[in-house]
Scaffold this active site. Structure first.
Site, PDB file in Angstrom:
ATOM      1  N   THR A  49       0.823  -1.212   0.000  1.00  0.00           N
ATOM      2  CA  THR A  49       0.000   0.000   0.000  1.00  0.00           C
ATOM      3  C   THR A  49       0.856   1.261   0.000  1.00  0.00           C
ATOM      4  O   THR A  49       0.545   2.229  -0.708  1.00  0.00           O
ATOM      5  CB  THR A  49      -0.967   0.006   1.203  1.00  0.00           C
ATOM      6  N   CYS A  50       1.939   1.251   0.746  1.00  0.00           N
ATOM      7  CA  CYS A  50       2.826   2.414   0.804  1.00  0.00           C
ATOM      8  C   CYS A  50       3.449   2.693  -0.561  1.00  0.00           C
ATOM      9  O   CYS A  50       3.521   3.838  -1.004  1.00  0.00           O
ATOM     10  CB  CYS A  50       3.934   2.189   1.831  1.00  0.00           C
ATOM     11  N   ASP A  51       3.893   1.629  -1.215  1.00  0.00           N
ATOM     12  CA  ASP A  51       4.630   1.744  -2.469  1.00  0.00           C
ATOM     13  C   ASP A  51       3.722   1.955  -3.675  1.00  0.00           C
ATOM     14  O   ASP A  51       4.093   2.664  -4.613  1.00  0.00           O
ATOM     15  CB  ASP A  51       5.473   0.477  -2.671  1.00  0.00           C
TER      16      ASP A  51
END
Length: 161
Positions: A49-51
């Site tokens: 999700t961050c990337d």
């Protein structure tokens, strides 16, 4: 209770940024005094999700954030600064300041810790985003679930400016 709108950021807590190709300690006061800053926190560089969502949303909206008066966009994580710098390079996020909170000082001072032990991650930073004006939080959004990126994504924060 997590930091809230209207509260002053703890000016004396320290994280690390990369300056002159070496880790350099910076306090939240150093990074926010006299500026309008958007700071978003992620549980981990290169995590799905961050990337794939969170950091890219800020890369895409960076010009619009600056046009609304934001002086600096900061991405904070409990990853070390070397990992964050590599993530910064491969993500095309060179204009976003990476802030390592490897010791958890900032995360704990803001009361934004996430227990990632169930995933083998240990303590991490909860996914959040805030707007700070001269060190005072004017808006903050914290995701209800670690794998979600909606209220802390750049388009939502942009709408709060």
């Amino acid at each position: 209770m997590p930091i809230a709108a209207g509260a002053k950021l703890p000016a004396d807590v320290t994280g690390f940024v990369m300056e002159n190709e070496k880790p350099t300690p910076k306090t939240l006061g150093d990074l926010t005094a006299g500026k309008t800053v958007v700071m978003f926190g992620v549980p981990g560089a290169f995590t799905p999700t961050c990337d794939q969502e969170h950091l890219p949303s800020y890369v895409q909206e960076l010009a619009n954030l600056h046009a609304k008066g934001v002086d600096q966009v900061i991405c904070m994580s409990m990853n070390d600064i070397f990992v964050l710098q590599e993530w910064n390079k491969v993500s095309g996020a060179a204009s976003i300041l990476m802030l390592s909170d490897g010791n958890g000082e900032i995360t704990n001072a803001l009361d934004l810790a996430l227990d990632g032990t169930g995933f083998g991650l240990g303590q991490r930073t909860t996914r959040f985003a805030l707007i700070a004006e001269d060190g005072t939080v004017s808006a903050i959004e914290v995701e209800a679930k670690a794998g979600e990126c909606s209220v802390s994504a750049a388009p939502n924060i942009l709408s709060r400016l």
